[in-house]
Design a protein around this motif. Sequence first.
Motif, mmCIF file in Angstrom:
data_model
loop_
_atom_site.group_PDB
_atom_site.id
_atom_site.type_symbol
_atom_site.label_atom_id
_atom_site.label_comp_id
_atom_site.label_asym_id
_atom_site.label_seq_id
_atom_site.Cartn_x
_atom_site.Cartn_y
_atom_site.Cartn_z
ATOM 1 N N PHE A 19 -82.400 23.826 -12.764
ATOM 2 C CA PHE A 19 -83.245 24.271 -13.860
ATOM 3 C C PHE A 19 -82.938 23.465 -15.123
ATOM 4 C CE2 PHE A 19 -85.632 27.788 -12.400
ATOM 5 C CZ PHE A 19 -84.872 28.477 -11.465
ATOM 6 N N VAL A 20 -83.941 23.372 -15.978
ATOM 7 C CA VAL A 20 -83.759 22.795 -17.302
ATOM 8 C C VAL A 20 -84.153 23.850 -18.322
ATOM 9 C CG1 VAL A 20 -84.425 20.978 -18.894
ATOM 10 C CG2 VAL A 20 -84.248 20.486 -16.441
ATOM 11 N N GLU A 21 -83.134 24.338 -19.056
ATOM 12 C CA GLU A 21 -83.386 25.370 -20.056
ATOM 13 C C GLU A 21 -83.674 24.723 -21.409
ATOM 14 O OE1 GLU A 21 -80.082 26.973 -17.272
ATOM 15 O OE2 GLU A 21 -80.546 25.097 -18.326
ATOM 16 N N TYR A 53 -76.478 33.229 -6.899
ATOM 17 C CA TYR A 53 -77.500 32.429 -7.567
ATOM 18 C C TYR A 53 -77.192 30.938 -7.474
ATOM 19 C CZ TYR A 53 -79.644 36.636 -9.439
ATOM 20 O OH TYR A 53 -80.296 37.833 -9.568
ATOM 21 N N ARG A 54 -78.274 30.150 -7.419
ATOM 22 C CA ARG A 54 -78.171 28.695 -7.262
ATOM 23 C C ARG A 54 -79.010 27.974 -8.298
ATOM 24 N NH1 ARG A 54 -74.623 30.348 -4.808
ATOM 25 N NH2 ARG A 54 -74.167 30.222 -2.568
ATOM 26 N N HIS A 55 -78.890 26.652 -8.292
ATOM 27 C CA HIS A 55 -79.713 25.748 -9.112
ATOM 28 C C HIS A 55 -79.497 25.970 -10.603
ATOM 29 C CE1 HIS A 55 -81.351 25.001 -5.261
ATOM 30 N NE2 HIS A 55 -82.241 25.973 -5.244
ATOM 31 N N TRP A 56 -78.268 26.219 -10.998
ATOM 32 C CA TRP A 56 -77.952 26.454 -12.402
ATOM 33 C C TRP A 56 -78.274 25.222 -13.237
ATOM 34 C CZ3 TRP A 56 -76.096 31.141 -14.154
ATOM 35 C CH2 TRP A 56 -75.663 32.045 -13.169
ATOM 36 N N THR A 71 -92.144 27.584 -14.140
ATOM 37 C CA THR A 71 -91.332 27.879 -15.323
ATOM 38 C C THR A 71 -91.139 29.387 -15.486
ATOM 39 O OG1 THR A 71 -92.138 25.880 -16.421
ATOM 40 C CG2 THR A 71 -91.143 27.561 -17.825
ATOM 41 N N VAL A 72 -89.957 29.744 -15.971
ATOM 42 C CA VAL A 72 -89.649 31.127 -16.309
ATOM 43 C C VAL A 72 -89.340 31.192 -17.800
ATOM 44 C CG1 VAL A 72 -88.107 33.069 -15.847
ATOM 45 C CG2 VAL A 72 -88.731 31.513 -14.008
ATOM 46 N N TYR A 73 -89.684 32.304 -18.425
ATOM 47 C CA TYR A 73 -89.506 32.452 -19.860
ATOM 48 C C TYR A 73 -88.640 33.680 -20.165
ATOM 49 C CZ TYR A 73 -93.558 29.383 -19.725
ATOM 50 O OH TYR A 73 -94.413 28.345 -19.452
ATOM 51 N N LEU A 74 -87.997 33.619 -21.326
ATOM 52 C CA LEU A 74 -87.273 34.767 -21.839
ATOM 53 C C LEU A 74 -87.647 34.930 -23.306
ATOM 54 C CD1 LEU A 74 -85.238 37.021 -21.377
ATOM 55 C CD2 LEU A 74 -83.425 35.450 -22.086
ATOM 56 N N THR A 94 -89.655 24.631 -5.808
ATOM 57 C CA THR A 94 -90.776 25.467 -6.232
ATOM 58 C C THR A 94 -90.299 26.902 -6.420
ATOM 59 O OG1 THR A 94 -92.294 24.075 -4.977
ATOM 60 C CG2 THR A 94 -93.072 26.265 -5.586
ATOM 61 N N LEU A 95 -90.708 27.472 -7.560
ATOM 62 C CA LEU A 95 -90.252 28.816 -7.899
ATOM 63 C C LEU A 95 -90.819 29.914 -7.008
ATOM 64 C CD1 LEU A 95 -90.253 29.090 -11.798
ATOM 65 C CD2 LEU A 95 -88.309 28.785 -10.252
ATOM 66 N N ASP A 96 -91.918 29.643 -6.339
ATOM 67 C CA ASP A 96 -92.661 30.689 -5.632
ATOM 68 C C ASP A 96 -91.802 31.551 -4.724
ATOM 69 O OD1 ASP A 96 -95.955 29.418 -5.340
ATOM 70 O OD2 ASP A 96 -94.315 28.511 -6.460
ATOM 71 N N TYR A 97 -90.759 30.978 -4.127
ATOM 72 C CA TYR A 97 -90.009 31.684 -3.114
ATOM 73 C C TYR A 97 -88.724 32.299 -3.641
ATOM 74 C CZ TYR A 97 -93.220 28.839 -0.441
ATOM 75 O OH TYR A 97 -94.352 28.238 0.032
#
Length: 124
Positions: free
Chosen positions: A4-6, A111-114, A78-81, A28-31
């Motif tokens: 991920f890129v925050e 959790y993965r892909h930090w 993308t995910v948002y906070l 891909t985030l879908d899964y």
Amino acid sequence: QAHFVESGGGLVQPGGSLRLSCAASGFTLDYYVIGWFRQAPGKEREGVTCINRSNTSTYYTDSVKGRFTISRDNAKNTVYLQMNSLKPEDTAVYYCAAILANECYESLPLYRHWGQGTQVTVSS
């Protein structure tokens, strides 16, 4: 390499707002279930919020309930906070990570892909 890129962190006054973004790279985030985490200086990394794979369920740690909102846009990968009413105790490096699952889990080692994280500083 999947990660991920925050982005979106910065310095904000108490009571202010920030919107963090977390873009997936190489997958891909879908899964995935996606979580936001934070680590303050001298403290362990903690879970802040999580959104399930189907975008039908979210979890928030008690200290941010009613102030933070997690959302996902799979089309943009993308995910948002959204963080409102920020407090000095929200100061930390914020990270996102993912689990290949349907529902949220509390255990951080799953959790993965930090990503590298984005610094949020709440101070007057």
